[in-house]
Design an enzyme around this catalytic site. Structure first.
Site, PDB file in Angstrom:
ATOM      1  N   CYS A  33       0.820  -1.212   0.000  1.00 40.15           N
ATOM      2  CA  CYS A  33       0.000   0.000   0.000  1.00 40.15           C
ATOM      3  C   CYS A  33       0.854   1.262   0.000  1.00 40.15           C
ATOM      4  O   CYS A  33       0.335   2.350  -0.204  1.00 40.15           O
ATOM      5  CB  CYS A  33      -0.923   0.002   1.215  1.00 40.15           C
ATOM      6  SG  CYS A  33      -0.003  -0.047   2.747  1.00 40.15           S
ATOM      7  N   ASP A  35       2.284   2.577   2.583  1.00 42.26           N
ATOM      8  CA  ASP A  35       2.219   3.290   3.856  1.00 42.26           C
ATOM      9  C   ASP A  35       3.534   3.156   4.616  1.00 42.26           C
ATOM     10  O   ASP A  35       4.232   2.159   4.488  1.00 42.26           O
ATOM     11  CB  ASP A  35       1.078   2.731   4.715  1.00 42.26           C
ATOM     12  CG  ASP A  35      -0.269   3.100   4.129  1.00 42.26           C
ATOM     13  OD1 ASP A  35      -0.284   3.911   3.193  1.00 42.26           O
ATOM     14  OD2 ASP A  35      -1.288   2.589   4.603  1.00 42.26           O
ATOM     15  N   CYS A  58      -2.955   4.496   6.390  1.00 38.76           N
ATOM     16  CA  CYS A  58      -4.407   4.390   6.493  1.00 38.76           C
ATOM     17  C   CYS A  58      -4.837   4.514   7.954  1.00 38.76           C
ATOM     18  O   CYS A  58      -4.008   4.503   8.870  1.00 38.76           O
ATOM     19  CB  CYS A  58      -4.851   3.048   5.948  1.00 38.76           C
ATOM     20  SG  CYS A  58      -4.344   1.683   6.996  1.00 38.76           S
ATOM     21  N   CYS A 102      -1.876  -4.007   8.325  1.00 37.26           N
ATOM     22  CA  CYS A 102      -1.567  -2.704   8.914  1.00 37.26           C
ATOM     23  C   CYS A 102      -1.037  -2.875  10.324  1.00 37.26           C
ATOM     24  O   CYS A 102      -0.188  -2.102  10.756  1.00 37.26           O
ATOM     25  CB  CYS A 102      -2.806  -1.820   8.941  1.00 37.26           C
ATOM     26  SG  CYS A 102      -3.738  -1.845   7.416  1.00 37.26           S
TER      27      CYS A 102
HETATM   28 FE1  FES Z   1      -1.367   0.223   4.325  1.00 34.55          FE
HETATM   29 FE2  FES Z   1      -3.072  -0.026   6.187  1.00 34.55          FE
HETATM   30  S1  FES Z   1      -3.479   0.085   4.103  1.00 34.55           S
HETATM   31  S2  FES Z   1      -0.960   0.046   6.385  1.00 34.55           S
END
Ligand code: FES
Length: 124
Positions: A33, A35, A58, A102
């Site tokens: 993702c 992140d 997120c 996550c």
């Molecule tokens: Fe990437 Fe939650 S969607 S850490």
């Protein structure tokens, strides 16, 4: 979809920020993702006296980082290393399956910060 606890930590995250003279810093990212999360720790006498985080991610990533700072604070290094990915999700009363990765970020970030601390202290 999200538990009340997740929503609460997302809306009111604990220990956000940076520790400038941190004893250990862990930076992790999720390639899927994109992140990113940074965890900062202060260690005194083998205990985590302070834990802070910065997360670009997120809502679940923010809630799990907030939760892990609370779980880790006051713990010894050994205890903190035992905090698992599942512990984080369990403490938040669960995460939707699609969001479990996550919580991995939070546990991995904490462990990376501890490793950083241990490496720094080995070379002293
Ligand atoms: Fe990437 Fe939650 S969607 S850490």
């Amino acid at each position: 979809m999200y538990s009340k606890k997740v929503m609460e930590h997302f809306s009111n995250p604990r220990n956000v920020g940076e520790i400038e003279d941190a004893d250990g810093v862990g930076e992790v990212g999720n390639p899927v993702c994109g992140d990113m999360m940074t965890i900062y720790i202060k260690v005194d006498d083998g205990k985590l006296t302070d834990v802070k985080f910065k997360t670009f991610g997120c809502g679940a990533a923010i809630a799990t980082s907030s939760m892990i700072t609370e779980l880790a604070k006051g713990k010894t290094i050994e205890e903190a290393l035992e905090i698992s990915r599942d512990d984080v999700a369990d403490s938040l009363d669960g995460l939707p399956p699609i969001k479990m990765h996550c919580s991995n970020l939070a546990a991995d970030g904490l462990h990376a910060a501890i490793e950083d601390y241990q490496n720094k202290n080995k070379s002293k």
